[in-house]
Enzyme design. Structure first.
Site, PDB file in Angstrom:
ATOM      1  N   SER A  34       0.848  -1.216   0.000  1.00 20.64           N
ATOM      2  CA  SER A  34       0.000   0.000   0.000  1.00 20.64           C
ATOM      3  C   SER A  34       0.872   1.251   0.000  1.00 20.64           C
ATOM      4  O   SER A  34       0.444   2.311  -0.447  1.00 20.64           O
ATOM      5  CB  SER A  34      -0.899   0.011   1.248  1.00 20.64           C
ATOM      6  OG  SER A  34      -0.105   0.111   2.422  1.00 20.64           O
ATOM      7  N   PHE A  80       6.423  -2.856  11.307  1.00 24.96           N
ATOM      8  CA  PHE A  80       6.474  -1.538  10.648  1.00 24.96           C
ATOM      9  C   PHE A  80       5.138  -1.179   9.999  1.00 24.96           C
ATOM     10  O   PHE A  80       4.835  -0.011   9.800  1.00 24.96           O
ATOM     11  CB  PHE A  80       7.520  -1.535   9.517  1.00 24.96           C
ATOM     12  CG  PHE A  80       8.944  -1.636   9.945  1.00 24.96           C
ATOM     13  CD1 PHE A  80       9.648  -2.834   9.827  1.00 24.96           C
ATOM     14  CD2 PHE A  80       9.595  -0.536  10.484  1.00 24.96           C
ATOM     15  CE1 PHE A  80      10.973  -2.930  10.206  1.00 24.96           C
ATOM     16  CE2 PHE A  80      10.931  -0.620  10.869  1.00 24.96           C
ATOM     17  CZ  PHE A  80      11.618  -1.826  10.733  1.00 24.96           C
ATOM     18  N   SER A 124       6.868   6.604  16.928  1.00 15.09           N
ATOM     19  CA  SER A 124       7.324   7.868  16.347  1.00 15.09           C
ATOM     20  C   SER A 124       7.422   8.948  17.411  1.00 15.09           C
ATOM     21  O   SER A 124       6.655   8.951  18.372  1.00 15.09           O
ATOM     22  CB  SER A 124       6.329   8.316  15.269  1.00 15.09           C
ATOM     23  OG  SER A 124       6.541   9.666  14.921  1.00 15.09           O
ATOM     24  N   ALA A 125       8.336   9.870  17.223  1.00 13.49           N
ATOM     25  CA  ALA A 125       8.473  11.009  18.143  1.00 13.49           C
ATOM     26  C   ALA A 125       7.228  11.882  18.111  1.00 13.49           C
ATOM     27  O   ALA A 125       7.043  12.742  18.973  1.00 13.49           O
ATOM     28  CB  ALA A 125       9.694  11.840  17.751  1.00 13.49           C
ATOM     29  N   TYR A 148      -2.724  10.130  12.985  1.00 15.32           N
ATOM     30  CA  TYR A 148      -1.588   9.218  12.792  1.00 15.32           C
ATOM     31  C   TYR A 148      -0.837   9.030  14.109  1.00 15.32           C
ATOM     32  O   TYR A 148      -0.629   7.916  14.574  1.00 15.32           O
ATOM     33  CB  TYR A 148      -0.636   9.746  11.715  1.00 15.32           C
ATOM     34  CG  TYR A 148       0.742   9.149  11.830  1.00 15.32           C
ATOM     35  CD1 TYR A 148       1.794   9.883  12.356  1.00 15.32           C
ATOM     36  CD2 TYR A 148       0.959   7.826  11.476  1.00 15.32           C
ATOM     37  CE1 TYR A 148       3.045   9.318  12.504  1.00 15.32           C
ATOM     38  CE2 TYR A 148       2.216   7.251  11.635  1.00 15.32           C
ATOM     39  CZ  TYR A 148       3.251   8.007  12.152  1.00 15.32           C
ATOM     40  OH  TYR A 148       4.486   7.444  12.318  1.00 15.32           O
ATOM     41  N   LYS A 152      -0.306   5.690  16.909  1.00 14.54           N
ATOM     42  CA  LYS A 152       0.956   5.203  17.492  1.00 14.54           C
ATOM     43  C   LYS A 152       0.848   5.185  19.028  1.00 14.54           C
ATOM     44  O   LYS A 152       1.257   4.232  19.689  1.00 14.54           O
ATOM     45  CB  LYS A 152       2.124   6.094  17.058  1.00 14.54           C
ATOM     46  CG  LYS A 152       2.486   5.984  15.588  1.00 14.54           C
ATOM     47  CD  LYS A 152       2.932   4.592  15.207  1.00 14.54           C
ATOM     48  CE  LYS A 152       3.403   4.511  13.771  1.00 14.54           C
ATOM     49  NZ  LYS A 152       3.760   3.125  13.375  1.00 14.54           N
ATOM     50  N   ASN A 178      13.503  11.975  12.850  1.00 16.22           N
ATOM     51  CA  ASN A 178      13.241  12.198  11.413  1.00 16.22           C
ATOM     52  C   ASN A 178      14.150  11.344  10.538  1.00 16.22           C
ATOM     53  O   ASN A 178      15.258  11.769  10.223  1.00 16.22           O
ATOM     54  CB  ASN A 178      13.401  13.687  11.084  1.00 16.22           C
ATOM     55  CG  ASN A 178      12.260  14.499  11.647  1.00 16.22           C
ATOM     56  OD1 ASN A 178      12.082  14.584  12.880  1.00 16.22           O
ATOM     57  ND2 ASN A 178      11.464  15.095  10.760  1.00 16.22           N
ATOM     58  N   ASN A 197       5.590  14.846   1.441  1.00 24.33           N
ATOM     59  CA  ASN A 197       5.233  15.751   2.542  1.00 24.33           C
ATOM     60  C   ASN A 197       6.477  16.174   3.312  1.00 24.33           C
ATOM     61  O   ASN A 197       6.547  17.249   3.872  1.00 24.33           O
ATOM     62  CB  ASN A 197       4.293  15.044   3.527  1.00 24.33           C
ATOM     63  CG  ASN A 197       2.980  14.629   2.876  1.00 24.33           C
ATOM     64  OD1 ASN A 197       2.292  15.463   2.294  1.00 24.33           O
ATOM     65  ND2 ASN A 197       2.656  13.346   2.937  1.00 24.33           N
ATOM     66  N   ASN A 198       7.456  15.249   3.367  1.00 27.09           N
ATOM     67  CA  ASN A 198       8.614  15.478   4.223  1.00 27.09           C
ATOM     68  C   ASN A 198       9.736  16.229   3.493  1.00 27.09           C
ATOM     69  O   ASN A 198       9.858  16.169   2.278  1.00 27.09           O
ATOM     70  CB  ASN A 198       9.145  14.138   4.761  1.00 27.09           C
ATOM     71  CG  ASN A 198       8.125  13.416   5.644  1.00 27.09           C
ATOM     72  OD1 ASN A 198       7.977  12.217   5.553  1.00 27.09           O
ATOM     73  ND2 ASN A 198       7.429  14.153   6.500  1.00 27.09           N
TER      74      ASN A 198
END
Ligand code: WQD
Length: 371
Positions: A34, A80, A124-125, A148, A152, A178, A197-198
């Site tokens: 996906s 993941f 994730s942070a 999102y 998490k 990151n 996006n990043n």
């Protein structure tokens, strides 16, 4: 005994699979493509010259996911698989909650059924939300600000309750800062769907000419040059952190969370400068207003990962930029699908095999031309 890697065809997953194979682990990859391409699996084989099991399965497909546990002797899971775009999660929250949380619940139920109690979880942070101070430690307040990040956070809570219910579980929660960069070979790297996006993939696509210029989201933050500061970590350092966490959970029970970051912060303009030095390419940019939801400064206190996992990031920002540029130059369109003439040749081979003829001269010529 094998390590099951869900989402193993993805950006961080594929880099982790390479390091697992390099350490002679037997791995089984589960992915539904996906947010990844099948080609990344071929690249893993090419880089490591090793093979692995693969199942194209969605975690929501319990029956087919169970086959993985029936057909393999799984020792641990590195999890993941999940949707991960912050902005998209605001648009389609139910898809994020269903995919990320229900998928994890199904995975954990099967793990318990087959007595697989070891998991490294990709967090994730972003679970720290709008942290007031830096550097960020694992005991800081948690509070995600988008669906999102909330998935998490909720999964971290679920895993905590799982360990309370059965002390046989051993879980490491890894909070990434990151992730950027790519494997030295330039054969695998970040291949976002659509417009990135990043920051780093966007810069790389500007450098390779796919995008016109970078938009810098705000230069009025209280930072050295007014732009946002983040803790960029090389994806290979991140992958190696997963191997350290895996070794740890195979020797200890219980659950704990670990920051995977360098402890250093770089501003947007510093990253642009480093990338220009690494690539020799000027990155045109325009300063615009802040992006909603962005925080001014975010970087890790990585001491706990060093002390408990014996892990620290080794690669610096320049290397992250060099490795990103190598991947982008070699793959300007990412893992583009197989070129048409390769598909045509494969088709001709099959047709001629069926007719009992030798391989097609056309396919040979075309292949020779492409090599
Ligand atoms: C970095 C900096 C932007 C793009 C996100 C997710 C987080 C995690 C990592 C999954 C910021 C600036 C960016 C651009 C810009 N993902 N920027 N122009 O937002 O720190 O974290 O990715 O776990 O959950 O939130 O990363 O790369 O988007 O932004 O100026 O085109 O670059 O403002 O200061 P972020 P990012």
């Amino acid at each position: 005994m094998a390590i099951l890697v869900t989402g193993g065809a993805g950006y961080i997953g594929s880099h982790t699979c390479i390091e697992l194979l390099n350490e002679n682990y037997e791995i089984i990859i589960v992915d539904n493509f996906s947010n990844s391409k099948k080609e990344s699996l071929e690249r893993i084989r090419k880089i490591t010259n090793k093979d692995f099991g693969f199942y194209e399965v969605d975690l929501l497909d319990q029956a087919n996911l169970e086959k993985v546990f029936i057909e393999n002797d799984i020792e641990a899971v590195i999890h993941f698989a999940g949707f991960k775009a912050v902005g998209e999660s605001v648009q389609i929250p139910l898809s994020y909650y269903h995919n990320n949380i229900t998928g994890t619940l199904i995975l954990c139920e099967l793990m318990a059924k087959y007595k697989v109690y070891n998991m490294v979880f990709s967090s994730s942070a972003t679970v720290y939300g709008m942290s007031e101070t830096v550097p960020i430690s694992e005991d800081f307040p948690l509070g995600a600000t988008n669906p999102y990040g909330k998935t998490k956070l909720m999964i971290e809570e679920i895993l905590g309750d799982l360990v309370v219910s059965n002390p046989d579980w051993s879980i490491a929660i890894l909070r990434y800062f990151n992730p950027i960069g790519a494997h030295k070979s330039g054969l695998i790297g970040e291949d976002p769907n659509g417009i990135p996006n990043n920051l780093m993939p966007y810069i790389a696509q500007v450098a390779v000419g796919k995008l016109k210029e970078l938009t810098v989201f705000g230069n009025d933050y209280d930072t050295l040059d007014g732009t946002g500061i983040r803790d960029y970590i090389h994806v290979v350092d991140l992958a190696l952190g997963h191997l350290k966490a895996l070794q740890y959970i195979l020797e200890h029970n219980g659950i704990d969370a670990y920051n995977l970051g360098t402890g250093d912060g770089y501003s947007v303009l510093q990253v642009v400068e480093e990338f220009e030095q690494a690539s020799g390419v000027k990155i045109p940019f325009t300063i615009r207003s802040r992006r909603p939801g962005d925080i001014p400064v975010c970087y890790a206190n990585p001491i706990k990962s060093k002390e408990k996992l014996n892990w620290t990031a080794k690669r610096g920002i320049r290397e992250m930029c060099e490795d990103t540029w190598r991947w982008q130059q070699n793959n300007p369109n990412g893992y583009e699908e197989k070129k048409m003439h390769e598909i045509y040749c494969n088709y001709l081979e099959k047709v001629n095999m069926m007719k009992g003829r030798k391989s097609c001269a056309i396919s040979y010529i075309l292949t020779r031309k492409s090599s």
